[in-house]
Design a protein around this motif. Structure first.
Motif, PDB file in Angstrom:
ATOM      1  N   LEU A 211       0.843  -1.198   0.000  1.00 46.25           N
ATOM      2  CA  LEU A 211       0.000   0.000   0.000  1.00 46.25           C
ATOM      3  C   LEU A 211       0.870   1.237   0.000  1.00 46.25           C
ATOM      4  O   LEU A 211       1.942   1.248   0.605  1.00 46.25           O
ATOM      5  CB  LEU A 211      -0.877   0.017   1.247  1.00 46.25           C
ATOM      6  CG  LEU A 211      -1.932  -1.081   1.272  1.00 46.25           C
ATOM      7  CD1 LEU A 211      -2.534  -1.184   2.655  1.00 46.25           C
ATOM      8  CD2 LEU A 211      -3.008  -0.801   0.242  1.00 46.25           C
TER       9      LEU A 211
ATOM     10  N   SER B 110      -1.949   5.724   2.620  1.00 48.64           N
ATOM     11  CA  SER B 110      -3.280   5.136   2.427  1.00 48.64           C
ATOM     12  C   SER B 110      -4.061   5.178   3.737  1.00 48.64           C
ATOM     13  O   SER B 110      -3.507   5.053   4.823  1.00 48.64           O
ATOM     14  CB  SER B 110      -3.151   3.706   1.932  1.00 48.64           C
ATOM     15  OG  SER B 110      -2.456   2.934   2.876  1.00 48.64           O
ATOM     16  N   LEU B 111      -5.357   5.378   3.622  1.00 47.69           N
ATOM     17  CA  LEU B 111      -6.215   5.479   4.795  1.00 47.69           C
ATOM     18  C   LEU B 111      -6.652   4.086   5.252  1.00 47.69           C
ATOM     19  O   LEU B 111      -6.798   3.174   4.441  1.00 47.69           O
ATOM     20  CB  LEU B 111      -7.458   6.306   4.463  1.00 47.69           C
ATOM     21  CG  LEU B 111      -7.203   7.766   4.084  1.00 47.69           C
ATOM     22  CD1 LEU B 111      -8.482   8.412   3.555  1.00 47.69           C
ATOM     23  CD2 LEU B 111      -6.683   8.538   5.298  1.00 47.69           C
ATOM     24  N   VAL B 112      -6.913   3.952   6.526  1.00 44.15           N
ATOM     25  CA  VAL B 112      -7.374   2.679   7.081  1.00 44.15           C
ATOM     26  C   VAL B 112      -8.727   2.294   6.483  1.00 44.15           C
ATOM     27  O   VAL B 112      -9.003   1.126   6.237  1.00 44.15           O
ATOM     28  CB  VAL B 112      -7.502   2.802   8.618  1.00 44.15           C
ATOM     29  CG1 VAL B 112      -8.186   1.581   9.206  1.00 44.15           C
ATOM     30  CG2 VAL B 112      -6.137   3.023   9.244  1.00 44.15           C
ATOM     31  N   ASN B 113      -9.572   3.308   6.225  1.00 40.68           N
ATOM     32  CA  ASN B 113     -10.968   3.045   5.871  1.00 40.68           C
ATOM     33  C   ASN B 113     -11.318   3.453   4.444  1.00 40.68           C
ATOM     34  O   ASN B 113     -12.493   3.613   4.111  1.00 40.68           O
ATOM     35  CB  ASN B 113     -11.891   3.751   6.854  1.00 40.68           C
ATOM     36  CG  ASN B 113     -11.497   5.210   7.010  1.00 40.68           C
ATOM     37  OD1 ASN B 113     -10.727   5.727   6.205  1.00 40.68           O
ATOM     38  ND2 ASN B 113     -12.012   5.861   8.034  1.00 40.68           N
ATOM     39  N   HIS B 114     -10.328   3.628   3.602  1.00 40.42           N
ATOM     40  CA  HIS B 114     -10.603   3.951   2.201  1.00 40.42           C
ATOM     41  C   HIS B 114      -9.548   3.267   1.369  1.00 40.42           C
ATOM     42  O   HIS B 114      -8.391   3.648   1.376  1.00 40.42           O
ATOM     43  CB  HIS B 114     -10.584   5.461   1.966  1.00 40.42           C
ATOM     44  CG  HIS B 114     -11.160   5.853   0.637  1.00 40.42           C
ATOM     45  ND1 HIS B 114     -10.496   5.648  -0.547  1.00 40.42           N
ATOM     46  CD2 HIS B 114     -12.348   6.405   0.309  1.00 40.42           C
ATOM     47  CE1 HIS B 114     -11.262   6.080  -1.545  1.00 40.42           C
ATOM     48  NE2 HIS B 114     -12.383   6.539  -1.048  1.00 40.42           N
ATOM     49  N   HIS B 115     -10.007   2.266   0.635  1.00 36.36           N
ATOM     50  CA  HIS B 115      -9.092   1.414  -0.102  1.00 36.36           C
ATOM     51  C   HIS B 115      -9.428   1.600  -1.577  1.00 36.36           C
ATOM     52  O   HIS B 115     -10.598   1.531  -1.949  1.00 36.36           O
ATOM     53  CB  HIS B 115      -9.371  -0.024   0.337  1.00 36.36           C
ATOM     54  CG  HIS B 115      -8.312  -0.991  -0.032  1.00 36.36           C
ATOM     55  ND1 HIS B 115      -7.078  -1.007   0.561  1.00 36.36           N
ATOM     56  CD2 HIS B 115      -8.304  -1.990  -0.938  1.00 36.36           C
ATOM     57  CE1 HIS B 115      -6.359  -1.990   0.040  1.00 36.36           C
ATOM     58  NE2 HIS B 115      -7.083  -2.599  -0.875  1.00 36.36           N
ATOM     59  N   PRO B 116      -8.449   1.864  -2.431  1.00 32.77           N
ATOM     60  CA  PRO B 116      -8.788   2.053  -3.847  1.00 32.77           C
ATOM     61  C   PRO B 116      -9.386   0.770  -4.434  1.00 32.77           C
ATOM     62  O   PRO B 116      -8.843  -0.316  -4.211  1.00 32.77           O
ATOM     63  CB  PRO B 116      -7.443   2.393  -4.497  1.00 32.77           C
ATOM     64  CG  PRO B 116      -6.390   1.966  -3.528  1.00 32.77           C
ATOM     65  CD  PRO B 116      -7.002   2.006  -2.169  1.00 32.77           C
TER      66      PRO B 116
END
Lengths: 570, 570
Positions: B24, B28-34
């Protein structure tokens, strides 16, 4: 009472030339549309307008709504909220069992772009007051049966008498919404342009300390709902029975999984096993969700027998025992074991069946099925880790995967689109939960060689017996295999020599209970002998107590904190 | 040749302790995954490592790959691309039929973050040269059978002999990738952080002018693939037979729909009806996609008989006739009629079955099934519109919905997440296609009262006969109901009095062809009489010609432009 005899209020009838499309913000792109699970309902109303969407049959005033009618009611409610002065991002609350108003508001909140707090109906007035205060709710939708929970509130209240008929204040509220809309319809409601906008605010039961408000997003709800529909093969021929309360983690996103799949939803005001069996046998129910304790009640009900259709049961909240799995399968209910938390929109892992399991004994197979398994369809990855470095330095650096040996204990962590946005107004708790770039579940587990995980315990439930870690869940699994046991819970109790030892609280199966009347000690002996054949010495229960009931949360989870309190008094 | 006798190359075997997770990006955010459809394959390799993923049986050197092995090969190919110096956003091309290399690269391109151009194998060397030039491809993966298409190219070429064995240059390329990776594995490949990044570049067949490059995104592919899996109920027990070429609109996103559902894919180098029937009858095929002409070939093959399992056929590319639908259903194949374009990732609408249809005659029901229907699962809304104002002023203002009368003609337009990003290097064409805030399909249709759409024709195929608009598709539907007709195509031909009149080109059914030998005029008379009973006068064919073949695109669409050229010479 039949469907045809029910007439929805005139304001529930959509206008001619109804356009089932929200207004788009001016700068929206042709090829990038914000994910919004409200659109599933609009599609259903377009494609299957006359299919039954919401069926509420077991009350004095039954109600039956098609997708077309239901969508109009959802729109009316959205306009009523706007008329009440609510603005995007404002919070409102709902206090209700599984009734049509509850189904409505879970959709209308998205249309009015307000954040919805679904309050557990089993809380005390003090707890409810705390949530209303903390969420800053500006309006409360409440079912008539729960008015005592908000006595003296200064927040605006809309009461539903759950009749669906004129004269019901809730219906009046909807009708006012319809008037207010001036027939602008869906195109008068602007689609939320940012899919990462918060939508639901669900407070955790908070076994320790104050409840925390879990804030979820439109995007997460959209992706979780699709996953839940796909994993259980919900489709337009499905009928979903609401046993799980919709207020619990917004019904694990099933309010939208069902509209995505065009499924019919049946609502019941309470968990009533004879009603459940009525619907299983006569209403073509194909899907439902429930914690193991509820499932135990279902399979042990006197009315239980094989329904004419296949039923799929999503089980979560605790691991099902082998005994429960076989009981469900014997009557034609296919268990789907999933695992999740309010912070993960409900389920985010599943125990995926393997072909090789078909040659195993039921006992072996059930143990594999009882695993939490692998992350599912639209979830990100799930890991079992320990923290090499407890300082929150690097974003990912401090998480170390446990070996895939099925033995080494770590914490289940996950990340991705179905992890909550944050704890509302609690950046400290959010940061703590997101340490290391993953959401920490607080559940202690092992990783098996096949990459699936098994929870051993919540951190605080582990029993440290003679220096060994004993999993209360593993002990419960083994004790539950005793044929006279209906339900069992195991907690740690202080022990002079070993530090802690397991104590088992047992509910006997009704068919066998009389046999042990006034012979509790003998049963304890027998159960201990049963345990010794299956468990290492440090994990065998030192004490066994037969009880008639176990303390549970409103969602059917056993409250081990309560059991420990009882122990403290012994 | 059996599965067990096949041994993948040593480099295809994953290492011990393989981690099935991409790296990653740091922020990258914990709660927003591409959203990234490559993750479906990694999940499949984690959850069902030993299940067959790719089966390529009908060649001299058959190959069988499990999800675990296939994922490793995909990873090897990604590293080989990086070793070749490719950077994120670079374009590469593939020229191949449905073979494992094609399946590999559709996944590996996402891992290496390059844009993949899938080139139609039926193009001329000049057309291929244009696409290679226009796309700026830096590397070509090519099947040995198509080397003549790129003779003299100065671009780097990797040839596959389709053996899957050591000694094959493609295998050598994969093995070098494995060496280059230095066993960094998936964690050595960074996940594309922006889900709106382009991923596939598919050139339209370009019946007029130069082909246009349709650029699609990771997000769109993810959402379209899930919709395709859901709509056809693909699951882990499914076996998908590749009849549709994967190079066509990236296989309508089925390369990822199949990994999402853990389905097994069978690849065939060409559309061979006896092979198709071998697999239908003996390989437990449950799903396939194909244009109506291919479906006609399938149902009319001498080997056709009811397979032991249910097969679902996605039909698109043209509307199926009632005759075709009944022929499919008679042998146990369930048609799913979908509609779409390369610009919409393949299917984005579906004709949704309604309960009320079950009481209709096959003919009536088939006409409803042949509608393009409603926008599907993750698509945005579909409308049928005309443009009140041809100037591209406001973003949405200039589109007016036609009345829902089943008569008024307009253009099908759509918007949402499964509309292409753009035409590559062609902002003018992109802006034109996106006029009014919607993607214009160019297909002329009507909207029915139930909100479903029916295509009348491509704009240029409409026949203006005596001032009336005659739909060539509607005429074909009616003519095809004549039992002696295998396939028919209708185009406009100049007429002194009426301006234009329909001309029908007909292929007779093999069973009936001999009857009309040297009696073509009599057949024409009979068919005209058949038409007069079913069509208004202006829509009856003025001319009927029996032909042995119809000109088609590589994807089975009839080339009406070619038929019109023939007419010009008459």
């Amino acid at each position: 009472m039949t469907f045809t005899a029910f007439k929805p209020t005139p304001e529930s009838i959509p206008p001619q030339n109804n356009v089932l499309r929200l207004k788009l913000s001016g700068n929206s792109l042709v090829n990038h549309h914000p994910l919004n699970p409200l659109e599933f309902l609009l599609r259903a109303a377009l494609i299957y307008p006359n299919k039954l969407a919401i069926v509420h049959p077991d009350v004095k005033a039954p109600a039956f709504y098609t997708f077309s009618i239901w969508a109009q009611r959802v729109q009316n409610l959205a306009y009523a909220l706007l008329k009440a002065g609510l603005k995007p991002g404002d919070r409102i609350a709902v206090i209700a069992p599984n009734v049509p108003m509850m189904a409505d508001i879970l959709q209308s909140a998205l249309a009015a772009r307000v954040i919805l707090t679904t309050i557990n109906t089993r809380l005390t007035p003090q707890e409810v007051a705390y949530i209303l205060e903390h969420s800053g709710s500006k309006l409360i939708l409440i079912d008539y049966e729960y008015l005592h929970l908000i006595e003296g509130t200064r927040i605006r209240v809309v009461v539903s008498n759950d009749t669906g008929r004129n004269g019901d204040p809730y219906e009046q509220f909807l009708s006012e919404g319809r008037q207010f809309s001036d027939e602008k319809g869906w195109l008068g409601l602007e689609m939320e342009p940012d899919e990462n906008t918060p939508t639901m605010l669900c407070y955790t039961s908070g076994t320790t300390g104050r409840p925390k408000g879990v804030l979820t997003t439109l995007r997460g709800t959209y992706l979780a709902a699709i996953a839940n529909a796909f994993e259980g093969q919900l489709d337009r021929n499905s009928t979903y029975l609401w046993i799980l309360p919709m207020f619990h983690a917004a019904g694990w996103t099933f309010p939208w999984a069902n509209t995505f799949a065009f499924a019919t939803q049946i609502t019941m005001r309470s968990v009533d096993y004879s009603l459940i069996w009525k619907h299983f046998l006569h209403s073509r129910v194909t899907h439902y969700c429930g914690a193991p304790t509820v499932q135990i009640g279902i399979v042990n009900d006197p009315a239980a027998k094989r329904p004419p259709q296949l039923i799929r049961a999503y089980i979560a909240g605790a691991a099902p025992t082998a005994h429960l799995i076989s009981s469900l399968e014997e009557i034609g209910i296919e268990p789907i074991h999933v695992y999740g938390l309010t912070e993960t929109y409900g389920p985010f892992t599943r125990s995926y069946l393997q072909e090789s399991w078909s040659s195993l004994s039921l006992d072996e197979r059930s143990k594999l099925m009882a695993r939490q398994g692998h992350a599912f369809a639209t979830a990100g990855d799930m890991r079992v880790v320990y923290r090499a470095d407890e300082s929150p330095s690097g974003p990912h650096g401090d998480l170390v995967d446990v070996p895939k040996d099925g033995k080494t204990m770590g914490e289940i962590v996950t990340r991705g689109n179905i992890v909550m946005k944050e704890y509302f107004k609690d950046p400290f708790a959010t940061n703590k939960a997101f340490r290391g770039g993953y959401f920490g579940s607080g559940d202690l587990a092992v990783m098996h060689p096949d990459g699936s995980a098994s929870i051993l315990d919540r951190g605080k439930d582990i029993i440290i017996s003679g220096g060994e870690n004993a999993s209360s869940l593993a002990i419960e699994q083994e004790l539950a295999s005793h044929p006279h046991i209906l339900e069992v819970s195991v907690v740690a109790r202080e022990h002079k020599k070993w530090g802690e030892r397991p104590m088992a609280f047992v509910i006997l199966h009704p068919q066998h209970a009389s046999k042990w009347n006034s012979r509790h000690e003998e049963f304890a002996k027998e159960l201990k002998a049963h345990a010794r054949k299956r468990l290492p010495g440090f994990a065998c229960p030192e004490w066994v107590e037969i009880v008639s009931d176990l303390p549970k949360t409103s969602t059917g989870k056993i409250l081990k904190t309560e059991l420990r309190k009882r122990l403290a008094k012994l």
